[in-house]
Enzyme design. Structure first.
Site: not given
Ligand code: UDX
Length: 451
Positions: A18, A108
């Protein structure tokens, strides 16, 4: 006096797969004149071996400053949400007090509560999805109730996607019920406030997933910004991103590069199963035998935490033909002329990286979104073949050997290589000045400046 630049706070989930794409996106924004601060947890910060010097990194607490080893996933999420909402707010107020007010949080998608933080502070909120458009479409279909679970049919039809069998679906869906907290997060929590975000960012590029992007765009105003690959790897003339090489939890080693330099073109098999997948000892042994019998040079990444499962004697026996490394600069490796094929778990970053650098793949998906990515690699983009597992879920040595030989030699291998070159060019076009992703990034920055 310095004029006020738009300032984005980049807030990835604290995991390699990520942080990598969000950091690269941050660099693209920075290149377009945006000020960037990357927020990560105190624990992850200790393990950030290399991060570009030009990006400011600030730490926040997720409630587990000494690590979350052994903590149940749902407890971790709940604590992160509670503590993280407070500590990221404190960070934003601190940045404001020091003369660098934040304009936008790029958060995110798996941290959906960050949207509330942004809105409560009057900031723009941009949600960043680190997985493919296809995978997100599947999750959205579950969210809206259009895909009913447990699955009733053996084939699933979703607009914009090819017919998918259960085994092509993300593991949280095909093994419905096996990971309830992650299932809840990906099919519900990350979707439920998506319409409130000011921007919805997808790490993919238009040509790669054209059909499903068109379908998704009818419902959600998504923007594609991928591939999030440092420019120097897509265009050797560009040297602006030299410091790429983020490594969490694993010591970075460049030792493989001089070794690769000595190998001839397309002679090496590169194997890696990414930053989280665990491979059991039996599977490791089959990989080692597959490499032994295939007779090619190999570079095999086995993370420190996995190394106790390596069949040491066998690996020693074939050490004249290969290297086992705990981590490597993967992009540099994939861009190296000596790499002939990539045996991959098909994490979305590894898949995009191989596609963008024109590397043929042998796919061995493990879990999460990887089966869906693998399906696209083999059947849609046709840049690789699948190493199929037996009834016990193990990919046997003969299958591995045969897949390596199909990709490295012969007619099918040539066809795959041709397709890989095609996708490499298309990725480059999306990324280049005026390309689809580049335009979207420019638009994103102009909106920030205007707001
Ligand atoms: C996981 C999921 O598998 C992925 O699909 C999801 O989108 C994010 O979480 P991970 O298993 O880590 O990610 O795989 P991947 O998405 O491929 O990311 C791994 C990253 O680590 C890549 O950017 C790769 O270049 C990098 N890497 C890996 C290295 O730099 N060196 C290595 O030795 C291995």
């Amino acid at each position: 006096m310095e004029t006020h630049k738009a300032h984005c706070l980049i807030f990835p989930y604290p995991m390699q797969g990520h942080i990598n794409p969000m950091l690269q996106f941050a660099k693209r924004l920075q290149h377009r004149g945006t000020k960037i601060t990357l927020a990560t947890t105190k624990f992850v910060f200790k393990t950030l071996h290399e991060v570009s010097g030009s990006i400011t990194v600030e730490t926040i607490s997720d409630g587990f400053d000494e690590g979350e080893n052994g903590v149940a996933v749902d407890t971790y999420y709940a604590t992160f949400q509670k503590v993280g909402s407070e500590t990221i707010t404190e960070l934003i107020l601190k940045l404001k007090d020091s003369g660098y007010p934040v304009d936008c949080i790029v958060y995110d998608a798996v941290l959906p509560w960050a949207l509330r933080v942004a809105k409560s502070l009057g900031l723009r909120a941009a949600v960043f999805f680190t997985q493919s458009c296809a995978v997100n479409k599947i999750y959205y279909h579950v969210y809206t109730g259009l895909l009913k679970l447990p699955l009733e049919e053996s084939k699933v039809e979703i607009p914009g996607l090819p017919p998918l069998s259960a085994s092509d679906l993300p593991s949280f869906i095909s093994s419905y019920g096996s990971y309830p907290p992650i299932f809840q997060l990906v099919t519900h929590d990350q979707m439920k406030n998506i319409h409130e975000a000011d921007s919805i960012i997808y790490n993919t590029f238009y040509k790669l997933e054209e059909e499903v992007i068109d379908w998704t765009s009818r419902i959600l105003p998504i923007m594609t910004i991928g591939p999030t690959i440092p420019s120097m790897y897509l265009d050797k003339r560009l040297q602006d991103d030299k410091q790429y090489g983020l490594s969490l939890f694993n010591p970075m080693t460049n030792a493989c590069m001089p070794w690769l330099n000595e190998r001839s073109t397309s002679s090496v098999v590169y194997i890696s199963f990414g930053s989280i997948a665990e491979v059991d000892a039996e599977q490791m042994e089959e990989v080692a035998w597959g490499l032994r019998t295939s007779n090619y040079y190999f570079l095999w990444v086995v993370r420190e935490s996995e190394s106790n499962k390596l069949p040491k004697d066998l690996v020693k026996e074939i050490s004249d033909r290969g290297l086992v490394s705990s981590w490597c600069p993967q992009l540099e490796v994939l861009a190296h002329k000596s790499i002939g094929c990539f045996i991959t778990h098909c994490g979305w970053n590894s898949t995009l990286e191989a596609l963008s650098l024109g590397v043929p793949m042998v796919v061995m998906p493990r879990w999460t979104d990887q089966s869906t990515n693998a399906k696209f690699v083999t059947d849609i983009w046709k840049t690789g073949i699948k190493a199929r597992s037996d009834e016990n879920g193990i990919v046997r040595r003969d299958v591995i050997r045969q897949c390596i030989s199909v990709v490295m030699e012969g007619e099918k291998g040539q066809e795959i290589r041709k397709n890989a070159d095609k996708w490499k060019d298309l990725a480059r076009h999306a990324f280049d000045e005026g390309g689809s992703s580049d335009k979207n990034i420019k638009d994103f920055v102009s909106k920030l400046i205007q707001s």
